[in-house]
Design a protein around this motif. Structure first.
Motif, PDB file in Angstrom:
ATOM      1  N   THR A  71       0.844  -1.196   0.000  1.00  0.00           N
ATOM      2  CA  THR A  71       0.000   0.000   0.000  1.00  0.00           C
ATOM      3  C   THR A  71       0.877   1.243   0.000  1.00  0.00           C
ATOM      4  OG1 THR A  71      -1.684  -1.188   1.258  1.00  0.00           O
ATOM      5  CG2 THR A  71      -1.876   1.192   1.200  1.00  0.00           C
ATOM      6  N   GLN A  72       0.609   2.150  -0.945  1.00  0.00           N
ATOM      7  CA  GLN A  72       1.380   3.392  -1.007  1.00  0.00           C
ATOM      8  C   GLN A  72       0.437   4.556  -1.278  1.00  0.00           C
ATOM      9  OE1 GLN A  72       5.039   3.489  -3.136  1.00  0.00           O
ATOM     10  NE2 GLN A  72       5.367   1.294  -2.973  1.00  0.00           N
ATOM     11  N   LEU A  73       0.557   5.599  -0.466  1.00  0.00           N
ATOM     12  CA  LEU A  73      -0.219   6.823  -0.619  1.00  0.00           C
ATOM     13  C   LEU A  73       0.733   7.929  -1.018  1.00  0.00           C
ATOM     14  CD1 LEU A  73      -2.896   8.423  -0.267  1.00  0.00           C
ATOM     15  CD2 LEU A  73      -2.215   8.774   2.113  1.00  0.00           C
ATOM     16  N   LYS A  74       0.532   8.490  -2.209  1.00  0.00           N
ATOM     17  CA  LYS A  74       1.403   9.549  -2.702  1.00  0.00           C
ATOM     18  C   LYS A  74       0.558  10.552  -3.487  1.00  0.00           C
ATOM     19  CE  LYS A  74       4.447   6.977  -5.127  1.00  0.00           C
ATOM     20  NZ  LYS A  74       5.689   6.497  -5.750  1.00  0.00           N
ATOM     21  N   THR A  75       1.120  11.728  -3.694  1.00  0.00           N
ATOM     22  CA  THR A  75       0.472  12.674  -4.593  1.00  0.00           C
ATOM     23  C   THR A  75       0.715  12.223  -6.032  1.00  0.00           C
ATOM     24  OG1 THR A  75       2.407  14.093  -4.801  1.00  0.00           O
ATOM     25  CG2 THR A  75       0.864  14.613  -2.999  1.00  0.00           C
ATOM     26  N   ILE A  76      -0.088  12.723  -6.936  1.00  0.00           N
ATOM     27  CA  ILE A  76       0.100  12.372  -8.347  1.00  0.00           C
ATOM     28  C   ILE A  76       1.452  12.877  -8.837  1.00  0.00           C
ATOM     29  CG2 ILE A  76      -0.787  12.799 -10.679  1.00  0.00           C
ATOM     30  CD1 ILE A  76      -3.394  11.911  -9.687  1.00  0.00           C
ATOM     31  N   ALA A  77       1.902  14.021  -8.347  1.00  0.00           N
ATOM     32  CA  ALA A  77       3.243  14.503  -8.711  1.00  0.00           C
ATOM     33  C   ALA A  77       4.298  13.479  -8.295  1.00  0.00           C
ATOM     34  CB  ALA A  77       3.517  15.850  -8.059  1.00  0.00           C
ATOM     35  N   SER A  78       4.148  12.870  -7.122  1.00  0.00           N
ATOM     36  CA  SER A  78       5.095  11.842  -6.658  1.00  0.00           C
ATOM     37  C   SER A  78       4.997  10.578  -7.503  1.00  0.00           C
ATOM     38  CB  SER A  78       4.834  11.501  -5.194  1.00  0.00           C
ATOM     39  OG  SER A  78       5.078  12.612  -4.378  1.00  0.00           O
ATOM     40  N   TRP A  79       3.764  10.195  -7.880  1.00  0.00           N
ATOM     41  CA  TRP A  79       3.606   9.021  -8.749  1.00  0.00           C
ATOM     42  C   TRP A  79       4.285   9.266 -10.091  1.00  0.00           C
ATOM     43  CZ3 TRP A  79       2.642   4.506  -7.021  1.00  0.00           C
ATOM     44  CH2 TRP A  79       1.752   4.291  -5.968  1.00  0.00           C
ATOM     45  N   ARG A  80       4.139  10.481 -10.615  1.00  0.00           N
ATOM     46  CA  ARG A  80       4.762  10.783 -11.903  1.00  0.00           C
ATOM     47  C   ARG A  80       6.285  10.754 -11.795  1.00  0.00           C
ATOM     48  NH1 ARG A  80       0.527  15.596 -13.365  1.00  0.00           N
ATOM     49  NH2 ARG A  80      -0.906  14.320 -14.580  1.00  0.00           N
ATOM     50  N   ALA A  81       6.827  11.196 -10.667  1.00  0.00           N
ATOM     51  CA  ALA A  81       8.286  11.229 -10.475  1.00  0.00           C
ATOM     52  C   ALA A  81       8.854   9.834 -10.255  1.00  0.00           C
ATOM     53  CB  ALA A  81       8.634  12.136  -9.293  1.00  0.00           C
ATOM     54  N   THR A  82       8.123   8.968  -9.551  1.00  0.00           N
ATOM     55  CA  THR A  82       8.591   7.599  -9.257  1.00  0.00           C
ATOM     56  C   THR A  82       7.436   6.622  -9.511  1.00  0.00           C
ATOM     57  OG1 THR A  82       8.013   7.899  -6.930  1.00  0.00           O
ATOM     58  CG2 THR A  82      10.302   8.308  -7.547  1.00  0.00           C
ATOM     59  N   PRO A  83       7.138   6.304 -10.786  1.00  0.00           N
ATOM     60  CA  PRO A  83       5.968   5.499 -11.110  1.00  0.00           C
ATOM     61  C   PRO A  83       6.144   3.994 -10.915  1.00  0.00           C
ATOM     62  CG  PRO A  83       7.070   6.128 -13.127  1.00  0.00           C
ATOM     63  CD  PRO A  83       7.801   6.800 -11.986  1.00  0.00           C
ATOM     64  N   TYR A  84       7.383   3.522 -10.763  1.00  0.00           N
ATOM     65  CA  TYR A  84       7.612   2.081 -10.681  1.00  0.00           C
ATOM     66  C   TYR A  84       7.486   1.566  -9.256  1.00  0.00           C
ATOM     67  CZ  TYR A  84       9.268   1.920 -15.481  1.00  0.00           C
ATOM     68  OH  TYR A  84       9.350   2.001 -16.842  1.00  0.00           O
ATOM     69  N   LEU A  85       6.835   0.419  -9.112  1.00  0.00           N
ATOM     70  CA  LEU A  85       6.743  -0.296  -7.840  1.00  0.00           C
ATOM     71  C   LEU A  85       7.283  -1.702  -8.080  1.00  0.00           C
ATOM     72  CD1 LEU A  85       3.091   0.714  -6.916  1.00  0.00           C
ATOM     73  CD2 LEU A  85       5.185   1.705  -6.025  1.00  0.00           C
ATOM     74  N   GLN A  86       8.163  -2.157  -7.206  1.00  0.00           N
ATOM     75  CA  GLN A  86       8.754  -3.475  -7.385  1.00  0.00           C
ATOM     76  C   GLN A  86       8.310  -4.392  -6.260  1.00  0.00           C
ATOM     77  OE1 GLN A  86      12.975  -3.316  -7.982  1.00  0.00           O
ATOM     78  NE2 GLN A  86      12.810  -1.844  -9.644  1.00  0.00           N
ATOM     79  N   TYR A  87       7.980  -5.628  -6.633  1.00  0.00           N
ATOM     80  CA  TYR A  87       7.506  -6.631  -5.687  1.00  0.00           C
ATOM     81  C   TYR A  87       8.165  -7.964  -5.990  1.00  0.00           C
ATOM     82  CZ  TYR A  87       3.774  -3.272  -4.962  1.00  0.00           C
ATOM     83  OH  TYR A  87       3.071  -2.130  -4.694  1.00  0.00           O
ATOM     84  N   LEU A  88       8.322  -8.748  -4.963  1.00  0.00           N
ATOM     85  CA  LEU A  88       8.689 -10.145  -5.110  1.00  0.00           C
ATOM     86  C   LEU A  88       7.514 -10.936  -4.550  1.00  0.00           C
ATOM     87  CD1 LEU A  88      10.677 -12.373  -5.843  1.00  0.00           C
ATOM     88  CD2 LEU A  88      11.687 -12.117  -3.565  1.00  0.00           C
ATOM     89  N   ILE A  89       6.888 -11.712  -5.414  1.00  0.00           N
ATOM     90  CA  ILE A  89       5.670 -12.450  -5.042  1.00  0.00           C
ATOM     91  C   ILE A  89       5.964 -13.928  -5.192  1.00  0.00           C
ATOM     92  CG2 ILE A  89       3.269 -12.873  -5.698  1.00  0.00           C
ATOM     93  CD1 ILE A  89       3.233  -9.924  -6.664  1.00  0.00           C
TER      94      ILE A  89
END
Length: 133
Positions: free
Chosen positions: A44-62
């Motif tokens: 779960t990540q809560l960010k502003t859209i400006a933050s999502w645009r600056a760092t759009p990648y999320l990495q997971y090991l499933i």
């Protein structure tokens, strides 16, 4: 996973002239799983859209443990937006299965395609963020 293409959509048309007005809007992303578990990565990540645009990648090991009684397991990965501004809910960012009247899988709901009148199940989603792999 990458979240991109945030915008305001009106009648299926992106209103690019207001894209910058979204920069301060808070969006919460949540990665749900079924039949598997997140070994690494913050679900779960809560960010502003400006933050999502600056760092759009999320990495997971499933990972999925091997079942004792057969040789394979189905792992469902279900990303969703769970908050937009102050509004909370669950807006799926994946193609959802839909079922016929007798519970038979008929296919998946895709963007920009209508759900058949004879199908029951989740409606097609229109999200403020698109998921790409």
């Amino acid at each position: 996973m990458k979240l991109t293409d945030f915008g305001v959509w009106n009648g299926g048309v992106k209103r690019t002239e207001v894209d910058d007005d979204l920069n301060d809007v808070q969006n919460e992303f949540d990665l749900g799983t079924q039949g598997c578990q997140i070994q690494q990565g913050n679900p779960t990540q809560l960010k502003t859209i400006a933050s999502w645009r600056a760092t759009p990648y999320l990495q997971y090991l499933i990972n999925t443990p091997k079942p004792a009684n057969h040789d394979r397991e189905v792992c469902s990965i279900m990303p969703a937006l769970t908050q937009y501004k102050e509004n909370k809910g669950r807006l799926p960012l994946w193609d959802q299965e839909f079922l016929g009247d007798e519970g038979k899988r008929l296919g998946v709901v895709r963007w920009d395609r209508a759900l058949p009148a004879t199908a029951c199940g989740p409606p097609a989603s229109a999200a403020t963020g698109r998921r790409s792999e």
